[in-house]
Design an enzyme around this catalytic site. Structure first.
Site: not given
Length: 329
Positions: A56, A218
């Site tokens: 991330h 995700h």
């Protein structure tokens, strides 16, 4: 799969080594851990800890530094850091005034951060937490009970970081966090899936002419898949859907246009140019705005829009404060 890497199983370790090598004036890696901590210490002030799965970037290590996080625990790609890693982050963040953990709402994160809290309390470290659940796309999704925590988490880092730097107590910062999080809403979309290095193929399939609204960071499913749209149509979908979860009329907002990892700045600026007039047309004032890659999903092509209702004037003051971190500018 084409990626700039060596062995997929070593990518997180080598990424962290590269990060602290480049930014050794700001952060360091706690020995024998995947914890990134700030060099500058703040005695007798509340420490802030966040973290989660890698992939991330720049979240979360990119927000470690003066005015934001004290430490970040970095898990494997899209995988929560273990309780012992989070515990090490808590210990290095503790400056004698306690530690607040900022947790995104994923089941693994909540379980592991909670276990670390219990372990830290056995060592007489005072710990509290806030769970960020800003994604309005779906109520429950893969890896979550309730709404997911996504890019709005970055605004939580910034505001609470400023509150901690000002010298507020753990109890005072926790109260601010409890009031802040319900006022943050985010919605995203994807036009191309992310490829996890150790998997070697995209996490889901989108056709060349398809878009998915409400995708998670995700690659979790969203709420609708349809044919590709213009930026104006995408912007309208996100703003209209957000307006069903938060009242724009007469309120002042901080806006975050967030790239998902493989979205060029050119496209982000086009989207922002379409989004801001739509928000203002709903009767809102845009008092603060930010754009860029802040909470990504490796190489996902897509974008998310975060809106923060500025119900406390200190939010704006704290967002405006300068910080010394890798990623916030």
């Amino acid at each position: 799969m084409k990626k700039i890497m060596n062995q997929p199983e070593n990518i997180v370790n080598e990424m962290l080594e590269g990060l602290v090598t480049i930014h050794d004036d700001l952060v360091y890696r706690v020995p024998n851990t995947n914890v990134i901590a700030r060099l500058a210490k703040t005695p007798n002030k509340v420490g802030l800890v966040s973290g989660g799965g890698s992939g991330h970037e720049p979240a979360h290590a990119g927000f470690v530094g003066d005015g934001m996080l004290s430490a970040a625990a970095c898990g494997a790609v899209f995988t929560s850091p273990s309780p012992d890693q989070v515990l090490e982050a808590i210990k290095v963040a503790d400056n004698g005034a306690g530690v607040l953990m900022i947790i995104k709402n994923y089941s693994g994160d909540i379980m592991n951060f909670d276990m670390a809290k219990e372990l830290a309390e056995l060592e007489d470290i005072k710990v509290d937490f806030i769970v960020v659940d800003d994604d309005i796309a779906v109520e429950d999704s893969t890896y979550t009970s309730g709404r997911r925590g996504v890019a709005g988490t970055v605004y939580v880092h910034k505001i609470l970081g400023a509150a901690a730097r000002s010298g507020l107590s753990l109890e005072e910062i926790k109260k601010i966090a409890d009031d802040l999080v319900p006022n943050i809403k985010t919605l995203g979309l994807a036009i191309k899936a992310a490829t996890v290095p150790e998997v070697g193929k995209p996490g889901f399939n989108l056709g060349d002419d398809e878009i998915e609204f409400g995708i998670g960071i995700h690659g979790e499913p969203g709420y609708r898949r349809e044919k590709m749209k213009t930026s104006q149509e995408m912007a309208k979908e996100l703003v209209d859907t957000l307006s069903r979860s938060i009242s724009f009329e007469g309120n002042s907002f901080a806006i975050l246009v967030n790239g998902m990892g493989a979205t060029p700045l050119m496209e982000q600026y086009v989207f922002a140019n379409d989004v801001l007039p739509l928000i203002e047309a709903k009767g809102a004032t845009v008092a603060y705005k930010k754009l860029g890659d802040y909470m990504t999903a490796i190489d996902m092509a897509g974008i998310s829009l975060t809106v923060l209702n500025i119900t406390d004037p200190r939010y704006l003051e704290w967002l405006d404060e300068s910080v010394t971190t890798i990623a916030w500018n």
